[in-house]
Design a protein around this motif. Structure first.
Motif, PDB file in Angstrom:
ATOM      1  N   PHE A   1       0.839  -1.193   0.000  1.00 37.57           N
ATOM      2  CA  PHE A   1       0.000   0.000   0.000  1.00 37.57           C
ATOM      3  C   PHE A   1       0.873   1.241   0.000  1.00 37.57           C
ATOM      4  CE2 PHE A   1       1.012   0.213   4.410  1.00 37.57           C
ATOM      5  CZ  PHE A   1       0.880  -1.065   4.912  1.00 37.57           C
ATOM      6  N   GLY A   2       0.276   2.353  -0.420  1.00 40.37           N
ATOM      7  CA  GLY A   2       1.046   3.583  -0.637  1.00 40.37           C
ATOM      8  C   GLY A   2       1.725   4.105   0.612  1.00 40.37           C
ATOM      9  N   GLY A   3       2.838   4.784   0.404  1.00 39.95           N
ATOM     10  CA  GLY A   3       3.489   5.497   1.493  1.00 39.95           C
ATOM     11  C   GLY A   3       4.436   4.678   2.331  1.00 39.95           C
ATOM     12  N   LEU A   4       4.660   3.404   1.964  1.00 44.06           N
ATOM     13  CA  LEU A   4       5.506   2.577   2.824  1.00 44.06           C
ATOM     14  C   LEU A   4       6.881   2.330   2.241  1.00 44.06           C
ATOM     15  CD1 LEU A   4       2.895   0.034   4.042  1.00 44.06           C
ATOM     16  CD2 LEU A   4       4.037   1.774   5.392  1.00 44.06           C
ATOM     17  N   ARG A   5       7.078   2.710   0.996  1.00 44.73           N
ATOM     18  CA  ARG A   5       8.379   2.435   0.378  1.00 44.73           C
ATOM     19  C   ARG A   5       9.484   3.273   1.015  1.00 44.73           C
ATOM     20  NH1 ARG A   5       8.168  -0.730  -4.032  1.00 44.73           N
ATOM     21  NH2 ARG A   5       6.163  -1.044  -5.019  1.00 44.73           N
ATOM     22  N   GLY A   6       9.102   4.355   1.649  1.00 43.38           N
ATOM     23  CA  GLY A   6      10.097   5.254   2.223  1.00 43.38           C
ATOM     24  C   GLY A   6      10.862   4.680   3.390  1.00 43.38           C
ATOM     25  N   ARG A   7      10.470   3.488   3.871  1.00 44.27           N
ATOM     26  CA  ARG A   7      11.175   2.921   5.022  1.00 44.27           C
ATOM     27  C   ARG A   7      12.538   2.358   4.646  1.00 44.27           C
ATOM     28  NH1 ARG A   7       8.187   0.620   9.917  1.00 44.27           N
ATOM     29  NH2 ARG A   7      10.265  -0.227  10.070  1.00 44.27           N
ATOM     30  N   GLY A   8      12.907   2.420   3.378  1.00 42.46           N
ATOM     31  CA  GLY A   8      14.206   1.879   2.953  1.00 42.46           C
ATOM     32  C   GLY A   8      14.001   0.599   2.165  1.00 42.46           C
ATOM     33  N   ALA A   9      14.870   0.343   1.225  1.00 43.72           N
ATOM     34  CA  ALA A   9      14.698  -0.820   0.354  1.00 43.72           C
ATOM     35  C   ALA A   9      15.372  -2.045   0.949  1.00 43.72           C
ATOM     36  CB  ALA A   9      15.296  -0.519  -1.013  1.00 43.72           C
ATOM     37  N   MET A  10      14.899  -3.221   0.506  1.00 49.76           N
ATOM     38  CA  MET A  10      15.593  -4.443   0.879  1.00 49.76           C
ATOM     39  C   MET A  10      17.005  -4.389   0.324  1.00 49.76           C
ATOM     40  SD  MET A  10      12.951  -7.552   0.252  1.00 49.76           S
ATOM     41  CE  MET A  10      12.673  -7.140  -1.450  1.00 49.76           C
ATOM     42  N   LYS A  11      17.900  -5.113   0.957  1.00 49.18           N
ATOM     43  CA  LYS A  11      19.277  -5.146   0.465  1.00 49.18           C
ATOM     44  C   LYS A  11      19.339  -5.982  -0.803  1.00 49.18           C
ATOM     45  CE  LYS A  11      21.904  -4.271   4.636  1.00 49.18           C
ATOM     46  NZ  LYS A  11      22.733  -4.810   5.722  1.00 49.18           N
ATOM     47  N   GLN A  12      20.117  -5.480  -1.759  1.00 46.08           N
ATOM     48  CA  GLN A  12      20.320  -6.230  -2.997  1.00 46.08           C
ATOM     49  C   GLN A  12      21.646  -6.964  -2.924  1.00 46.08           C
ATOM     50  OE1 GLN A  12      20.555  -3.879  -6.584  1.00 46.08           O
ATOM     51  NE2 GLN A  12      20.029  -5.613  -7.883  1.00 46.08           N
ATOM     52  N   ASP A  13      21.649  -8.194  -3.445  1.00 45.73           N
ATOM     53  CA  ASP A  13      22.899  -8.942  -3.510  1.00 45.73           C
ATOM     54  C   ASP A  13      23.907  -8.165  -4.354  1.00 45.73           C
ATOM     55  OD1 ASP A  13      21.974 -11.013  -1.978  1.00 45.73           O
ATOM     56  OD2 ASP A  13      21.346 -12.249  -3.682  1.00 45.73           O
ATOM     57  N   PRO A  14      25.203  -8.278  -4.044  1.00 43.86           N
ATOM     58  CA  PRO A  14      26.213  -7.564  -4.836  1.00 43.86           C
ATOM     59  C   PRO A  14      26.203  -8.051  -6.281  1.00 43.86           C
ATOM     60  CG  PRO A  14      27.258  -9.106  -3.310  1.00 43.86           C
ATOM     61  CD  PRO A  14      25.811  -9.045  -2.945  1.00 43.86           C
ATOM     62  N   PRO A  15      26.590  -7.178  -7.230  1.00 43.10           N
ATOM     63  CA  PRO A  15      26.529  -7.561  -8.642  1.00 43.10           C
ATOM     64  C   PRO A  15      27.447  -8.734  -8.972  1.00 43.10           C
ATOM     65  CG  PRO A  15      27.687  -5.466  -8.358  1.00 43.10           C
ATOM     66  CD  PRO A  15      27.085  -5.814  -7.037  1.00 43.10           C
ATOM     67  N   ILE A  16      26.995  -9.545  -9.922  1.00 39.86           N
ATOM     68  CA  ILE A  16      27.799 -10.660 -10.424  1.00 39.86           C
ATOM     69  C   ILE A  16      28.501 -10.155 -11.693  1.00 39.86           C
ATOM     70  CG2 ILE A  16      27.700 -13.004 -11.353  1.00 39.86           C
ATOM     71  CD1 ILE A  16      24.957 -13.181  -9.743  1.00 39.86           C
ATOM     72  N   VAL A  17      29.824 -10.191 -11.714  1.00 38.85           N
ATOM     73  CA  VAL A  17      30.585  -9.642 -12.841  1.00 38.85           C
ATOM     74  C   VAL A  17      31.251 -10.779 -13.614  1.00 38.85           C
ATOM     75  CG1 VAL A  17      32.419  -8.052 -13.532  1.00 38.85           C
ATOM     76  CG2 VAL A  17      30.989  -7.510 -11.547  1.00 38.85           C
ATOM     77  N   ARG A  18      31.032 -10.802 -14.922  1.00 40.18           N
ATOM     78  CA  ARG A  18      31.601 -11.840 -15.780  1.00 40.18           C
ATOM     79  C   ARG A  18      32.267 -11.178 -16.996  1.00 40.18           C
ATOM     80  NH1 ARG A  18      31.014 -14.321 -11.952  1.00 40.18           N
ATOM     81  NH2 ARG A  18      29.743 -16.142 -11.487  1.00 40.18           N
TER      82      ARG A  18
END
Length: 323
Positions: free
Chosen positions: A132-149
């Motif tokens: 629901f609206g207005g809740l994204r501001g609490r911070g995003a989930m952590k993203q896994d570090p990029p995979i580089v090839r």
């Protein structure tokens, strides 16, 4: 003190709207439903923060087998006041339970990630597509570090441009939101003429999926393969021609087979010294910003000296070069 006494009478099962026979799965499902429903960011009623705290305390107790066992047998008073240990020791009573009064901590640990609302569920426990609206501001989930090839390309690939298809295997979440399967996927890279070593191509969120985690980006970095004839220097190509000393002095023609298969006949009319470079305009690599234009071909020379000279040749050279 008044609040503490009032709290002593609460029924954790009733707080979670459960009966005494509730299973661990029932407790989890009830907390998920009620905590989302009564979270102060969603529920604006004045009683919401206290209700949210009570739900957290009830879940904190009933989700822990030790605490739940004491509560079921001795009630809240036994849980918070301590109970006699069956075997004596220095302290014959258990330490009383004290809730840490941080309902957000319980909520975050239950849902995982820095943003508990990133994965959301409806009141019946089923998954919602969007929070629901207005809740994204609490911070995003952590993203896994990029995979580089590395993406190894020949000079011909980078001269013409090409399409590369790369098969990856990654973990994909199943519909139940809990289990996952390894599946293959084809990533397509449209290599543009003139791309250079170090060019990065990123596919966002194509890494392994998992609960409460943002999949990693997959980044391919262009690496140029060894080429038997040319070396690249930015947009230019360098070529080394081997010629005998005589031709270096009197001139010659150098044949160069280009990347696109043409045979260039380059006349060399200058005296070629070891540092000499012949520049052939427009026969290098395409410019990335305008592939119709090209860099230059730079011809360097490896001058072969004779191993020995006859007396007659020495006399001829002496009269030609030293007179």
């Amino acid at each position: 003190a008044t609040g503490e006494r009032a709290a002593m009478g609460q029924d954790y099962y009733a707080v979670l709207e459960l009966g005494r026979g509730a299973t661990d799965a029932d407790i989890k499902k009830a907390y998920r439903k009620l905590a989302l429903k009564n979270h102060p960011l969603k529920c604006k009623e004045p009683w919401a923060p206290e209700k949210f705290r009570q739900l957290a305390e009830a879940y904190d107790v009933l989700s822990d087998p030790m605490k739940k066992g004491i509560y079921d047998k001795f009630g809240e008073e036994g849980l918070k006041g301590g109970i006699p240990l069956e075997f004596g020791g220095e302290n014959p009573w258990t330490v009383g339970y004290v809730f840490h009064n941080n309902p957000d901590k319980v909520f975050k640990e239950f849902f995982g990630g820095d943003n508990p609302f990133a994965e959301f569920f409806a009141e019946d426990g089923s998954e919602l597509i969007l929070p629901f609206g207005g809740l994204r501001g609490r911070g995003a989930m952590k993203q896994d570090p990029p995979i580089v090839r590395d993406l190894c390309l020949s000079l011909e690939d980078l001269f013409y441009g090409c399409t590369k298809k790369i098969k990856i295997s990654r973990r994909v979440m199943n519909e139940d939101g809990q289990t996952s399967t390894i599946r293959d996927k084809i990533l397509t890279i449209d290599v543009q003429p003139g791309w250079k070593q170090g060019t990065r191509i990123t596919f966002e969120k194509e890494g392994d999926q998992g609960p409460n985690v943002i999949p990693a980006d997959i980044t391919f970095v262009v690496q140029e393969k060894f080429h038997p004839r040319f070396k690249r220097a930015n947009d230019d190509l360098t070529y080394v021609a081997t010629i005998p000393l005589g031709k270096a002095l009197i001139g010659c023609t150098v044949d160069v087979r280009t990347l696109d298969g043409r045979l260039l006949n380059i006349p060399i009319n200058d005296i070629v010294d070891p540092k000499y470079c012949k520049v052939v305009p427009g026969e290098g690599m395409p410019l990335p910003r305008d592939p119709r234009r090209k860099g230059d071909l730079l011809i360097y020379f490896n001058i072969c000296f004779p191993k020995k000279l006859t007396p007659d040749k020495k006399m001829l050279l002496k009269s030609a070069l030293l007179s």
